[in-house]
Design an enzyme around this catalytic site. Structure first.
Site, short mmCIF file in Angstrom:
data_model
loop_
_atom_site.label_atom_id
_atom_site.label_comp_id
_atom_site.label_asym_id
_atom_site.label_seq_id
_atom_site.Cartn_x
_atom_site.Cartn_y
_atom_site.Cartn_z
N GLU A 259 2.17 -1.45 12.55
CA GLU A 259 2.29 -2.89 12.69
C GLU A 259 2.72 -3.32 14.09
O GLU A 259 2.92 -4.51 14.34
CB GLU A 259 3.28 -3.41 11.64
CG GLU A 259 2.75 -3.26 10.22
CD GLU A 259 3.86 -3.17 9.19
OE1 GLU A 259 4.98 -3.63 9.48
OE2 GLU A 259 3.60 -2.61 8.10
N LYS B 203 5.14 1.60 15.43
CA LYS B 203 6.20 1.43 14.43
C LYS B 203 6.18 2.59 13.45
O LYS B 203 7.22 3.06 13.00
CB LYS B 203 6.03 0.11 13.69
CG LYS B 203 7.13 -0.15 12.66
CD LYS B 203 6.87 -1.41 11.87
CE LYS B 203 7.96 -1.59 10.80
NZ LYS B 203 7.64 -2.67 9.85
N GLN B 204 4.99 3.03 13.11
CA GLN B 204 4.86 4.12 12.16
C GLN B 204 3.62 4.94 12.46
O GLN B 204 2.71 4.48 13.14
CB GLN B 204 4.81 3.60 10.72
CG GLN B 204 3.67 2.65 10.44
CD GLN B 204 3.96 1.76 9.25
OE1 GLN B 204 4.93 1.03 9.21
NE2 GLN B 204 3.11 1.83 8.24
N TRP C 50 0.82 -1.21 0.00
CA TRP C 50 0.00 0.00 0.00
C TRP C 50 0.86 1.26 0.00
O TRP C 50 0.35 2.35 -0.25
CB TRP C 50 -0.93 0.01 1.21
CG TRP C 50 -0.21 0.11 2.53
CD1 TRP C 50 0.46 -0.88 3.18
CD2 TRP C 50 -0.10 1.27 3.36
NE1 TRP C 50 1.00 -0.42 4.35
CE2 TRP C 50 0.66 0.90 4.49
CE3 TRP C 50 -0.57 2.58 3.24
CZ2 TRP C 50 0.97 1.80 5.51
CZ3 TRP C 50 -0.26 3.46 4.27
CH2 TRP C 50 0.50 3.08 5.38
N ASP C 51 2.15 1.10 0.27
CA ASP C 51 3.07 2.24 0.24
C ASP C 51 2.94 3.03 -1.05
O ASP C 51 3.01 4.26 -1.07
CB ASP C 51 4.53 1.76 0.34
CG ASP C 51 4.78 0.81 1.49
OD1 ASP C 51 3.80 0.33 2.10
OD2 ASP C 51 5.95 0.53 1.77
#
Length: 841
Positions: free
Chosen positions: A508, A620-621, A373-374
């Site tokens: 994640e 994580k993000q 999906w990036d």
């Protein structure tokens, strides 16, 4: 963030002044060349001491059964991994039968350059042999943007101070899954330890030889992939230019082709060998047909001439930079890094032509060559605003994956389609469902990218012909995945809310949760977009609308149901803390104290079991912060500031996708110095190897995010509701920022200074836009100037956990932070030393 003695600043070139074997993997990535279809890592042409002998072709992959420790229904069953294709980069040089080997050679001059205007990697060396002969060697390598299947390499050798026998050995080598020339293991040591970001390695033979032959200076190898059934052919031809006498020798075997040129070189008389290489691949066309295609590609290139190929490359890149460049005045280091990132986007996307954009482009095998999906969130905006055709091609890849996505949704008991978290051929390839399959938000990300493309271009033809299928099928999934809940137990539309449970958001480190804010916000957008698209189609083109209804078996009440669910979507909010919880129970967890986590325990995913991480408030993000940017029109300025200040101290930055989004929101809410700090982290992710995995390939999404951070973060550009607007946040040390946007076919050049924002239109229809709420219109050949009163709010420092003070949860309990460690006072018997001294576990 870079050794500027070794890598000096140059606005248009990446230059390496000294060779270092210790970071060969990183520089192989940094000096890679590609075009979106074919990619060649920056391996030295001698073919020695490589971290990864990388030649990659977009979508060319092998499949393998995924072996789960414990199988369950619906788990992904077949994995996919990119194949290291036959390597044609090898062009070895011998003088007096002594090979040039950079690790031991007496090299007096060395310079390697990635030229971002010519689209070529070049290397200059002066080598003094053990017998005192001074040899100048010039290397050039390019992958054509115009000719999708063509690469050109050359080596020029001049013995400067003596006559000497010179040999140039040009080779094509089929290394099985990156092995060395004759089997065995790669020569460069690999990092020890587990790393899920690395690619799969095959134990059995991958490429089965088919046709192979040599004809004069032309060599051909071709193969069929063992399990996926794909086919590949590579054909190389050579041109020799020299006034020296020379002879040629050849060798052809199933896994190697050699063209060896033996030259009686006179002092000062150069020998120049040019190698033209063509690669073709297919999902099943016989290898012999691909060999013929390669021959036609080479015949055409030879007819045009190598000089014409180079001229086409320069002209192509001149046009690319004219429509894509971003200029940062007064900071050549950032200018160099910015252009390197934009160049990587071209190398990853330009000739993808209906394939996806892999997370590493074609620069390395990291993430197994998968599409994520990036692309939709971090790469598509750049493509849509600079070269819309590339964006359309990338979206068509998702359209072509719809059959597989429908099967996957059915398998998971849902209607519509479910796009995979990671894939090459459209099938889910993630073996870990909690952080993979559960990321249903990918459906909304794809629809968001589709909407963004249509808003920027006005390409309703694509939307109505193919894109609408994506919008409808993704909306259908949300309608069945979500469910209704009423506070009084009666679903009557009064106070009913729509919920989505059992999903994983972009973060994640938090998996399989209820009402993930990012997922709910993006699903709401997806549902509204699908309903609006269908209504517009019915009004604009009745025949196209009827065809769509028949094709998708659309029920009359579906659009209204989607809108109803969107309006009732539950958006979590904590009145006590004044923030949006990342999910239903996120705030109930303990806070991970990142500030006091030892550096040798980062990134967390390599040092802690997932269950340990899942129990904490740690990211994580960026998750909520990403939603605040993508759907910023649905959040107030106060919401954005409060959410940013809460989540920023919890974000590890273990993902390269975080810094760009944090930079954008930091700039918007007022943390302008912090925004610049995050921007520098993102722009040097690979150039500075900040995550210690640049050797596995370029972080393409991060490179795309750099463009977004510049244009949307510092330039303040937004396109909510399809309306172009600007609210700049120019860093204090930057005199100006200039970038290019294409809006409905009109090219706009936007320049931001501290006092004003200028928009110049070079061609196309008039464009309306706003600057801090004031409307403007610019016509072709006109320039509009909007005055600026400052650069928005300014907040010093950065948010910390200490600012939470005595903050409490909804249940009244205090928030507290810790690092998950266990210290045992009873020795654990592992060895005598442990018994004697005790053990910390």
């Amino acid at each position: 963030m870079m050794d500027r003695d070794r890598f000096p600043v140059d606005p248009w070139r990446l230059v390496e002044k000294t060779f270092d074997l210790d970071d060969a993997g990183v520089t192989e990535t940094l000096f890679a060349v590609g075009n979106g279809y074919l990619g060649l890592r920056g391996n030295q042409p001698e073919g020695r001491f490589a971290h990864e002998h990388g030649t990659f072709i977009n979508g060319f992959h092998e499949t393998f059964p995924i072996r789960h420790a414990e199988q369950a229904y619906g788990f992904a069953e077949v994995g996919q991994a990119i194949i290291n294709a036959p390597d044609a980069k090898v062009m070895r040089v011998y003088v007096d039968d002594e090979p040039l080997s950079l690790d031991v050679a007496d090299v007096r001059e060395y310079e390697r350059v990635l030229d971002m205007r010519d689209g070529a990697m070049r290397r200059h060396t002066v080598w003094v042999t053990p017998s005192g002969k001074e040899v100048r060697i010039e290397i050039e390598r390019l992958v054509s943007f115009e000719e999708k299947h063509l690469a050109v390499m050359s080596v020029a050798v001049t013995v400067l101070n003596a006559d000497a026998p010179v040999t140039i050995s040009s080779q094509i080598i089929n290394r099985q899954d990156g092995e060395d020339v004759y089997g065995g293991t790669p020569t460069a040591p690999k990092r020890a330890g587990f790393d899920p970001r690395k690619t799969e390695k095959f134990q059995e033979r991958v490429l089965q030889p088919q046709e192979y032959w040599q004809d004069k200076l032309r060599s051909a190898l071709s193969y069929r992939v063992t399990d996926s059934g794909m086919t590949i052919a590579v054909v190389a031809d050579h041109l020799v230019e020299t006034e020296n006498d020379y002879t040629t020798r050849t060798l052809i075997e199933p896994d190697i082709a050699k063209n060896v040129f033996r030259v009686q070189a006179k002092a000062g008389v150069p020998v120049h060998v040019t190698k033209l290489v063509s690669y073709h691949t297919s999902r099943g066309v016989p290898a012999r047909e691909l060999v013929d295609r390669c021959r036609r590609t080479l015949d055409r290139a030879l007819d045009e001439g190598v000089a014409a190929v180079r001229a086409q490359q320069r002209a192509w890149l001149d046009a690319f930079w004219e429509r894509s460049d971003v200029r940062i005045e007064g900071h050549d280091d950032l200018q160099q890094a910015t252009r390197w990132c934009l160049f990587q986007l071209a190398q990853a996307s330009a000739r993808a032509d209906g394939q996806g954009v892999p997370a590493k482009g074609m620069t390395g095998s990291g993430y197994s060559g998968h599409y994520f999906w990036d692309t939709e969130i971090y790469v598509l905006p750049f493509l849509a605003y600079t070269t819309p055709l590339w964006a359309r091609n990338a979206l068509r890849m998702r359209y072509l994956m719809l059959p597989a996505a429908r099967r996957r949704a059915f398998q998971l008991n849902e209607a519509g389609a479910l796009f995979p978290w990671r894939t090459i051929n459209g099938e889910e390839a993630s073996a870990y469902y909690a952080a993979g399959t559960a990321q249903y938000h990918i459906n909304a990300d794809v629809s968001y990218a589709l909407a963004k493309y249509v808003r920027a271009t006005g390409d309703d033809e694509f939307l109505y012909r193919e894109g609408v299928d994506i919008a409808v099928e993704t909306a259908r999934l949300w309608a069945t995945l979500g469910f209704w809940r009423s506070s009084d137990g009666v679903l009557d539309g009064e106070g009913d809310t729509f919920h989505i449970h059992g999903v994983t958001g972009p973060d994640e480190y938090t998996t399989v949760v209820n009402d993930n804010l990012f997922t709910n916000v993006m699903a709401r957008f997806n549902l509204r977009f699908a309903a609006r698209t269908i209504r517009e189609m019915a009004e604009v083109d009745g025949e196209v609308y009827r065809q769509m209804v028949d094709r998708l078996a659309l029920e009359p009440g579906e659009p209204e149901a989607w809108e109803h669910a969107a309006e009732a979507m539950h958006i979590p909010f904590s009145p006590t803390l004044g923030i949006h919880p990342q999910d239903h129970v996120f705030l109930e967890r303990e806070i991970w104290d990142l500030e006091n986590t030892p550096p040798d325990k980062r990134p967390l995913l390599l040092h802690f079991h997932p269950l340990v991480i899942y129990r904490y408030q740690v990211l994580k993000q960026a998750d909520v912060v990403l939603a605040l940017y993508l759907q910023g029109n649905h959040f107030s300025d106060e919401d954005k500031l409060a959410d940013f200040e809460y989540y920023d101290p919890l974000t590890t930055g273990d993902s390269t996708l975080s810094a760009v989004v944090q930079a954008i929101l930091a700039a918007e809410v007022g943390y302008q110095d912090l925004a610049l700090e995050y921007f520098r982290q993102s722009i040097f992710v690979d150039l500075g190897d900040l995550h210690h995995n640049a050797a596995d390939g370029v972080h393409v999404a991060s490179a795309g995010g750099v463009w977004t951070a510049l244009v949307a973060g510092f330039g303040g550009m937004r396109d909510h509701f399809g309306e172009l607007s600007f609210d700049p946040r120019l860093p204090a040390a930057w005199p100006s920022l200039e970038f290019v946007l294409h809006w409905h076919g009109t090219r706009l050049v936007v320049t931001v200074t501290r006092e004003e924002l200028r928009v110049r239109a070079t061609e196309g229809d008039p464009v309306g836009f706003s600057v801090r709420g004031v409307g403007y219109v610019v016509g072709a050949g006109e320039e509009v100037v909007a005055p600026l009163d400052g650069q928005g709010p300014v907040i010093a420092g950065r948010p910390t956990l200490r600012e939470l003070g005595d903050a409490r949860r909804e249940d009244g309990s205090l928030l507290s932070a810790s690092v998950p460690t266990v210290t045992s006072t009873i020795p654990i018997v592992v060895g005598a030393a442990d018994v004697e001294h005790g053990a910390d576990v």
